[in-house]
Scaffold this active site. Sequence first.
Site, PDB file in Angstrom:
ATOM      1  N   GLY A  22      26.966 -94.103  17.336  1.00 43.49           N
ATOM      2  CA  GLY A  22      27.757 -94.247  18.570  1.00 43.49           C
ATOM      3  C   GLY A  22      27.112 -93.535  19.739  1.00 43.49           C
ATOM      4  CG  ASN A  23      27.819 -94.496  23.403  1.00 46.02           C
ATOM      5  OD1 ASN A  23      28.789 -94.125  24.066  1.00 46.02           O
ATOM      6  ND2 ASN A  23      27.656 -95.761  23.027  1.00 46.02           N
ATOM      7  NE  ARG A  24      25.341 -86.512  23.988  1.00 44.88           N
ATOM      8  CZ  ARG A  24      25.440 -85.597  23.029  1.00 44.88           C
ATOM      9  NH1 ARG A  24      26.620 -85.106  22.702  1.00 44.88           N
ATOM     10  NH2 ARG A  24      24.368 -85.179  22.389  1.00 44.88           N
ATOM     11  CB  ALA A  89      28.669 -96.456  26.649  1.00 46.45           C
TER      12      ALA A  89
END
Length: 223
Positions: A22-24, A89
Site C-alpha cells: 500500500g502507500n501512505r 493514491a
Amino acid sequence: GRRIVVTAGPTHEAIDPARFVGNRSSGKMGAAIAAAAQRRGAEVTLLLGPSSVPEPVGVTVVRVESAFDLQDALATAVKSADVIVMSAAVADYRPAKPAAQKLKRSELGQKTAIELVANPDLLAGLGKQRGAKKAPLLVGFAAETNDVIANAKKKLASKKCDLIVANDVSEAGAGFGVDTNRVTLVDAAGSIDLPAGPKTHVAHGIVDRVVALLEPEPKRRKR
Ligand code: CTP
C-alpha cells in the site's frame, strides 16, 4: 446539481490474506473535496479506499480495497458524472500471485521477494476513454518529491486531463497523512499556487477551479 465522483485514499494490494502492498495516503484530501462539493450543492459519490477518514455526510460512499476494485466502482460511477476527481493514491503495482493462505515465515526463510506486476493507470484510462468529447471534466493529482510543476504538466498531457492538483509530498505540512496541504493547480491556462492551509480550505480552492472550468466566463458581446 452537478454530479461529481471523487476517489480517495490508498489502495491495498493483497500479498496474502493478512498482508498487503500500500502507500501512505490517508484519504483526507479526497474526503475534504467530496465534502466541499456537497456543500456547493453537488451530488457527490466518494469511492474510498482503506482509510480511517470519517465518511462525509450527505455523500454516497462506496468502499473499495484494491486498484481493480476502484476500476470496477469507477466504471459504474462515471456513467452519469460531470466531474471526476482522482485524488486516490492508486497503487502502481500489485503482487503477481497473491497467496490464498498466510505465507509462513518458517517456509520463506531469511530472505524473500515479492514479484509485482503493473496495475492499470485508471486516470489515463478515463482520459483515453473520453476521447475528444472532453466530458466529464477530469481532475488528476500529482504526488511529487521533485520538479513538481514540470512533472504535473507532463501528467496533464499524458493522462489527458483538464486539471492537475500538484503537491510536493516531501514538504512538511503537505501531502500524505497530515491535515494541511499546499498545492499548485496546473491546467492548460497555466499554474496557480493555492495558499497553504487545512485540507478543508484547500478543497474549496480546488472546487473553485473546477467550477470555473465547468462554466467558463461568457465571451464578451461584440458592440
Ligand atoms: N493514478 C491512477 N492509476 C494509477 C496510478 C495513478 O489513476 N495506477 C492517478 C492518481 O489517482 C492521480 C494521478 O494518476 O490522480 C497521478 O498519480 P501519481 O501517483 O502522482 O503518479 P503516477 O501516475 O503513479 O506516476 P509516478 O508514480 O511515476 O509519479
